[in-house]
Write a protein that holds these residues in place. Sequence first.
Motif, mmCIF file in Angstrom:
data_model
loop_
_atom_site.group_PDB
_atom_site.id
_atom_site.type_symbol
_atom_site.label_atom_id
_atom_site.label_comp_id
_atom_site.label_asym_id
_atom_site.label_seq_id
_atom_site.Cartn_x
_atom_site.Cartn_y
_atom_site.Cartn_z
ATOM 1 N N GLU A 156 0.501 17.390 14.081
ATOM 2 C CA GLU A 156 1.041 17.821 12.791
ATOM 3 C C GLU A 156 1.528 16.575 12.058
ATOM 4 O O GLU A 156 2.031 15.636 12.682
ATOM 5 C CB GLU A 156 2.224 18.783 12.993
ATOM 6 N N GLY A 157 1.383 16.561 10.762
ATOM 7 C CA GLY A 157 1.851 15.423 9.988
ATOM 8 C C GLY A 157 0.817 14.313 9.853
ATOM 9 O O GLY A 157 1.078 13.297 9.229
ATOM 10 N N SER A 158 -0.372 14.509 10.444
ATOM 11 C CA SER A 158 -1.380 13.439 10.379
ATOM 12 C C SER A 158 -2.344 13.602 9.204
ATOM 13 O O SER A 158 -3.266 12.803 9.053
ATOM 14 C CB SER A 158 -2.158 13.350 11.697
ATOM 15 N N ALA A 159 -2.144 14.619 8.364
ATOM 16 C CA ALA A 159 -3.054 14.819 7.226
ATOM 17 C C ALA A 159 -3.123 13.543 6.394
ATOM 18 O O ALA A 159 -2.089 12.953 6.071
ATOM 19 C CB ALA A 159 -2.588 15.990 6.372
ATOM 20 N N GLY A 160 -4.321 13.128 6.061
ATOM 21 C CA GLY A 160 -4.475 11.898 5.294
ATOM 22 C C GLY A 160 -5.942 11.544 5.152
ATOM 23 O O GLY A 160 -6.833 12.322 5.499
ATOM 24 N N THR A 161 -6.172 10.364 4.641
ATOM 25 C CA THR A 161 -7.515 9.912 4.284
ATOM 26 C C THR A 161 -7.871 8.724 5.171
ATOM 27 O O THR A 161 -7.259 7.664 5.050
ATOM 28 C CB THR A 161 -7.537 9.521 2.796
ATOM 29 N N TYR A 162 -8.816 8.915 6.050
ATOM 30 C CA TYR A 162 -9.126 7.900 7.058
ATOM 31 C C TYR A 162 -10.600 7.525 6.973
ATOM 32 O O TYR A 162 -11.353 8.047 6.157
ATOM 33 C CB TYR A 162 -8.802 8.453 8.451
ATOM 34 N N TRP A 163 -11.016 6.639 7.845
ATOM 35 C CA TRP A 163 -12.456 6.361 7.930
ATOM 36 C C TRP A 163 -12.801 5.873 9.317
ATOM 37 O O TRP A 163 -11.902 5.658 10.146
ATOM 38 C CB TRP A 163 -12.932 5.432 6.829
ATOM 39 N N TYR A 164 -14.070 5.765 9.574
ATOM 40 C CA TYR A 164 -14.502 5.294 10.893
ATOM 41 C C TYR A 164 -15.575 4.239 10.696
ATOM 42 O O TYR A 164 -16.352 4.278 9.739
ATOM 43 C CB TYR A 164 -15.009 6.443 11.776
ATOM 44 N N HIS A 165 -15.588 3.274 11.605
ATOM 45 C CA HIS A 165 -16.569 2.193 11.512
ATOM 46 C C HIS A 165 -16.662 1.506 12.871
ATOM 47 O O HIS A 165 -15.788 1.681 13.714
ATOM 48 C CB HIS A 165 -16.190 1.205 10.400
ATOM 49 N N PRO A 166 -17.689 0.699 13.109
ATOM 50 C CA PRO A 166 -17.831 0.014 14.392
ATOM 51 C C PRO A 166 -16.756 -1.064 14.550
ATOM 52 O O PRO A 166 -16.236 -1.575 13.560
ATOM 53 C CB PRO A 166 -19.216 -0.645 14.311
ATOM 54 N N HIS A 167 -16.464 -1.404 15.781
ATOM 55 C CA HIS A 167 -15.479 -2.461 16.043
ATOM 56 C C HIS A 167 -15.839 -3.272 17.287
ATOM 57 O O HIS A 167 -14.943 -3.671 18.045
ATOM 58 C CB HIS A 167 -14.098 -1.836 16.220
ATOM 59 N N PRO A 168 -17.125 -3.540 17.543
ATOM 60 C CA PRO A 168 -17.460 -4.333 18.730
ATOM 61 C C PRO A 168 -17.132 -5.803 18.498
ATOM 62 O O PRO A 168 -17.068 -6.245 17.350
ATOM 63 C CB PRO A 168 -18.975 -4.141 18.856
#
Length: 494
Positions: A156-168
């Motif tokens: 709860e409380g994590s609503a927001g705008t995120y993204w995902y991408h590689p990180h090697p």
Amino acid sequence: MQRRTFLGGMAVAGLAGPWLQAWSAEAMASPSLPLGLPLLASELLPAGGTLRELTKLANTSNQPGTFQGKLTAAPVTLPFIPGHASTEFWAYNGSLPGPLIELFEGDTVEITFVNQLKQPSTIHWHGLPVPPEQDGNPLDPVPPGGSRIYRFNLPEGSAGTYWYHPHPHQHTAEQAFRGLAGPLVVRSRKDPLTALPERLLVISDLKLDRYAAIAPNDENDWMNGREGQFALVNAQRQPVLPFDFGGRERWRIWNACSARYLKLTLPGSTLTLVGTDGGLLEAAQAGLTEYLLAPAQRVELIVDAGSRRDKVELTANVYPRGKMGNVAPDQIMPLLTVDFTAVTTKVQAALPAHLGSVDDLGQTSTHKQVVFSESMSMVNGRHSMLFLINDQEYDMQRIDLVSRLNEVELWEIVNRTDMDHPLHVHGTQFQVVEREFEGVVTPAPFRAWQDTVNLRANEIVRIKTVQRWPGLRMFHCHILEHEAMGMMGQLKVV
Ligand code: C2O
Ligand code: CU
């Protein structure tokens, strides 16, 4: 300024250390492309199409409160530039940007990642509160041909705008600029703004050579961060956004560019800030004439048509960020055209007085300092630029900082360079307390959840931050080329 004069004359031809490694990985990926060739004319990519909706990642679970999905990273060849050879991108599920992952607070998430690249990769859930071993950091690579499942629960409380991408390790910059990055939204069932039509605008950078192939990084890219000739919105060049007839929209904007700063302006209109990386502010901040979105940051804005019924460009205005060397002067970059002509209503209603909660993280008992610096080194008789954190280059074997679980810390981040750098800390949302520039301390005007904060040249920023899982976390400059060249450290949470 001595540095700039020095670099100006020689355009930094030297390569060393991690720069060399990153460079050669790059060069191997595109062996046929010498550096410095002219780029494709940007007009060759058609503009003016209607803004596309993002492709969504399908939820294959039929259990309520569970999201299961699959992301495959693989090369995909698309006819991108009419009259030219097809362009090879690297994409998640063949989609540019990567498919939108839409989740709710409380969800259990299981995402299967399949790596069909010729390099190791990971998926990093930028900004999300997930345990370190699920966060796709460089210590957990998925080999070429391999796969794994990322599992986490959204509190709860994590609503927001995120993204995902590689990180090697060493391949993040290249994998991102070839197309691997996608948006992720966590929704709250108590969101006070759900009645408004919502736009999702993912802004990404693209650099194509004159044959319409993705260009490798050149020396300037490695030094200043890569900026191509395109700033795309949902992978389109200057699309048209038909503004809702009701006269008010909620925009979520992602800066998914490797290094491009977006000083967003909508001439003739003001913007109302309602949310940052990690969700809604407590109260709306109206009347902004511009908003600076640094690389990796996200923002939620309310846009009102007011009485205008025209068409206007949303632009990224020139933002001097201290680029080095012989670079072309920055220009205003049109991002999209907002078409207000179908609007029928002038919204009078005020926004809800209370939006979200951004409770003060509280007293801090521990202080840490993170210093960005740069230095010029001589390797094999050639000059090379180094980007450092606390005087060191990233080393996977070294722990740079140690924090205690759940202990709120004050971090003083000092930018001792002549260039802006956006600092990102993994695994948490922090609060900026104050900024200091030329001896003047300015408290943050309001609290906001952020995972990335920009530092101007010679600026100091103080943040409150806390980690909720034991394990290893990265913190780094999110100009991806700087990260590749060593501007990253490791935080161990015990
Ligand atoms: Cu968005 Cu460590 O990254
Ligand atoms: Cu940087």
